[in-house]
Every structure is written in structure tokens, then in C-alpha cells.
Enzyme design. Structure first.
Site, short mmCIF file in Angstrom:
data_model
loop_
_atom_site.label_atom_id
_atom_site.label_comp_id
_atom_site.label_asym_id
_atom_site.label_seq_id
_atom_site.Cartn_x
_atom_site.Cartn_y
_atom_site.Cartn_z
N GLY A 242 25.36 26.79 27.86
CA GLY A 242 24.74 26.91 26.54
C GLY A 242 23.70 28.01 26.49
O GLY A 242 23.54 28.69 25.46
N TYR A 362 14.58 26.49 22.16
CA TYR A 362 15.65 25.50 22.33
C TYR A 362 16.59 25.83 23.49
O TYR A 362 16.62 26.93 24.00
CB TYR A 362 16.41 25.20 21.05
CG TYR A 362 17.13 26.28 20.29
CD1 TYR A 362 17.41 27.54 20.80
CD2 TYR A 362 17.56 26.00 18.99
CE1 TYR A 362 18.09 28.48 20.07
CE2 TYR A 362 18.25 26.93 18.25
CZ TYR A 362 18.53 28.17 18.78
OH TYR A 362 19.21 29.09 18.04
N GLU A 363 17.31 24.79 23.91
CA GLU A 363 18.16 24.81 25.11
C GLU A 363 17.38 25.27 26.35
O GLU A 363 17.88 26.02 27.19
CB GLU A 363 19.42 25.65 24.87
CG GLU A 363 20.31 25.01 23.83
CD GLU A 363 21.72 25.52 23.81
OE1 GLU A 363 22.24 25.92 24.87
OE2 GLU A 363 22.32 25.49 22.72
N GLY A 364 16.15 24.78 26.42
CA GLY A 364 15.27 25.10 27.53
C GLY A 364 14.28 26.17 27.16
O GLY A 364 14.67 27.32 26.90
#
Length: 379
Positions: A242, A362-364
Site C-alpha cells: 500500500g 496515512y498508511e503509516g
């Protein structure tokens, strides 16, 4: 090292660019202003094969490589990051996770319609008390024999109200901590599932971001992905891929802002000549172009490693960390080059600047990417 794209990859890039300009650009400012989800455009993206690009054709996917996916993500993101994040989640998190780890029955039932865009997917990991610390899952999935009973809340879920298939990470054995986390497929019409309020956001305002509530949601045993306790590993491995998608999104936002700034600098005149002839602007453009190219190489390397079946977690963290930083810096400079016009919606760059910020979160978050990178270089 081969820096040449194949004819197929170039065709994908051009198709994405043409679609973004023809279908996403008209109305993008209005959708941002009113936080309107680009429903019709997302449906068109599904019909064109942009929502299941890397899925095996036997599951209705495009069978393309990760590099093709990255190229398409960049072009879509230049115009509308709200559309590209829906694309990223469906491709990188939902379809990939199901194809890699789902059962054959799960692939037949869920992956096939997801790959064509007939339905959208959502990835449900974050919670009010579990953002960067994904091990602190409060959503509970209680084993009832032939089904699980899920209770809890998920936050910041992309495609929250428009998805039909939700991959939900939940705690099955709290005493085992992260080793007691499992992953489940939840359908939108399951009793007890509720979509909460839509978030009013700084950027990617057209993205459909919601809280989700699970109140005694009965999920069949066959909807568990992998073994009991596999959920945390599933989430972390899925996020590795992702991050390539979000890095490509950040790259697209940056390159889109750069293209606008470059064109504007050739049109806008001050002191009797285009501002592109002023060294101050030339240096800004040179820095922007160089940073974007460096980010592009990091993103492409991560995509290439994934395509080669090599370990890409370290590279994807580097790509996301750097590309998101470049997106923020380049969009700020693009606004600066536009001067007062950069501060109004009509010229697009202020929207791209607002959209860029989320790529560092987002996503880390960027801080989490640094943890991932430092662990790899120190072990």
C-alpha cells in the site's frame, strides 16, 4: 539498470493521463469544495481496468505489473488525489490482500467483483486508540464456533460508505496481543454494521472517509482471512504494498503541481518578461524537477522489487517517506510561484498543497516509515 518503459507500460500511463484530463479534471474543484465523492468517475475507472490492475486475469483483473500501477497512480493523482486514493486502497490493500492470502472461495466471491470495480473495497485497521500503534486493536472478534461476533469502531476509513467489502482487523485473543489479531471479510449489509459520520477534511475532500461501527456483527468462519492470529502480519504485509501506492500518489501530486507551476511561469510576466526568465523562479523549478525525479526513482525501485518477488518493505518505506516530503515541498513552492493566484481555487495548486499533507500521515506516518527504515538498516 533499465530505465526504459515497455510499450504496454507507456500505453497504461497515457490511458491514465487521458482519462484524468478528460473525466477527472472537469468538476474537480467543485467536488473538492463540496466534498463530493467522484462516484461516476470511479465507476469508469473500474470499467477501464484501473481498480484491479495487478489482479490475475482469472479473477477478472488486468494482470499488470506494479510499475504499470505506479504509472497510472501518478497520472490520476496529478489531477484528483481523491480518486487516486480510492484506486490505491482497492488495488494495493483490498485486492492484493485477498489474492495473496484469501481462500479460493473468497477470491471467487469477493475478489472478482472488486477487480472489475463492480464493488469497492475498504481496509479497516485504524481505530480511535490505534493509529500508528496498530497493535492496540480494541475491536474484538469473539469466536462463537462457526462464526465470529465483531464489536468495535474503525476510524478514517477510505471508501467508508461506498464500499461493499470491508477487510477488518480485529482482536481475537487479547492475551496474545498482536499475535492474537485476525483479519475478516465483512459485507456491507451484515446486521450490526453501521457507517458513521463523514469526515470534513483539509485535503482529499472528495475521498469518502468515515468512521465505521460494528455492533454484534455476525461474520461466518469462512470469512476469516488465513489462520486465527494472522491478522497483524496480514495488515503489515499488505501495508508494505500500500505504501508504494501512496508514494506514487505523492509523486503524482508533486509532479502535477510542478507541471502547473512550469506552465504558469512561462505565461506570467513581471518587469517586462516571463517569470521563468527570472533566476529566482528558475532555481525553484530546478529544485522541484530534481526532487521529483529522485522521488520517482525511489518509487520505481520499490515497484520493481515487488515485481521481481524480492523484499520491498524497506524500499516502499523509503519511497513513501521521501515522495510525501517532496509532495509537500513542491506544492508549497508551486503556490509561491503562482503568487496571489496560487492562493485561489481556480489555479488548482492550493488544492494539491492541501492534498499533499495526507501522504505524510496515512498508511503509516513519516515517523513510522523512519522506524521501519531504521530497523532495516540496524539489524
Amino acid at each position: 539498470m533499465n530505465f526504459h518503459l515497455t510499450e504496454e507500460q507507456m500505453a497504461v500511463k497515457e490511458a491514465a493521463r487521458d482519462f484524468a484530463k478528460a473525466e477527472l479534471l472537469p468538476g474537480v474543484i467543485d467536488r473538492d469544495t463540496h466534498a463530493t465523492f467522484p462516484k461516476e468517475q470511479i465507476q469508469q475507472m473500474g470499467q477501464l481496468g484501473f481498480l484491479g490492475m495487478m489482479v490475475d486475469p482469472k479473477y477478472n483483473g488486468g494482470g499488470m505489473d506494479t510499475i504499470s500501477y505506479v504509472l497510472a497512480m501518478e497520472e490520476i493523482s496529478k489531477i484528483d488525489a481523491s480518486a487516486s486514493v480510492a484506486m490505491s486502497v482497492n488495488n494495493s490493500l483490498v485486492c492484493w490482500g485477498l489474492e495473496k492470502y484469501g481462500s479460493e472461495a473468497q477470491k471467487e466471491k469477493y475478489l472478482k467483483p472488486l477487480a472489475t470495480g463492480e464493488v469497492l473495497g475498504a481496509f479497516c485497521l485504524s481505530e480511535p486508540e490505534a493509529g500508528s500503534d496498530a497493535t492496540s486493536q480494541r475491536t474484538i472478534a469473539e469466536d462463537k464456533g462457526d462464526y465470529y461476533l465483531i464489536n468495535g469502531t474503525k476510524n478514517w476509513i477510505t471508501n467508508g460508505s461506498t464500499a461493499s467489502v470491508y477487510l477488518v482487523i480485529a482482536q481475537t485473543e487479547p492475551e496474545k496481543k498482536h499475535k492474537g489479531i485476525s483479519a475478516f471479510i465483512v459485507e456491507r449489509d451484515m446486521e450490526g454494521f453501521e457507517v458513521g459520520k463523514k469526515e470534513d477534511k483539509l485535503g482529499i475532500r472528495g475521498s469518502d472517509t468515515h468512521s465505521l461501527m460494528f455492533n454484534d456483527v455476525k461474520v461466518p468462519k469462512e470469512n476469516r482471512i488465513g489462520e486465527d492470529g494472522f491478522g497483524f502480519s496480514f495488515a503489515m504485509q499488505t501495508l508494505d504494498g500500500g505504501r508504494i501506492g501512496i508514494a506514487a500518489q505523492a509523486l503524482g501530486i508533486a509532479s502535477g503541481a510542478y507541471e502547473l507551476a512550469l506552465a504558469y511561469s512561462k505565461e506570467r510576466k513581471t518587469f517586462g518578461k516571463p517569470i521563468s526568465q527570472h533566476q529566482a523562479i528558475q532555481f525553484k523549478l530546478a529544485d522541484m524537477a530534481t526532487e521529483i525525479e529522485a522521488a520517482r526513482l525511489l518509487v520505481m525501485k520499490a515497484a520493481w522489487l515487488k515485481d521481481q518477488g524480492k523484499d520491498y518493505g524497506h524500499a516502499s518505506a523509503m519511497a513513501k517517506l521521501y515522495a510525501s516530503k517532496v509532495a509537500m515541498e513542491v506544492t508549497v513552492e508551486a503556490v509561491q510561484i503562482h503568487g496571489g493566484y496560487g492562493f485561489v481555487k481556480e489555479y488548482h495548486v492550493e488544492r494539491l498543497m492541501r492534498d499533499a499533507k495526507i501522504t505524510q500521515i496515512y498508511e503509516g506516518t513519516s515517523e513510522i516509515q523512519k522506524i521501519v527504515i531504521s530497523r532495516n538498516i540496524l539489524r
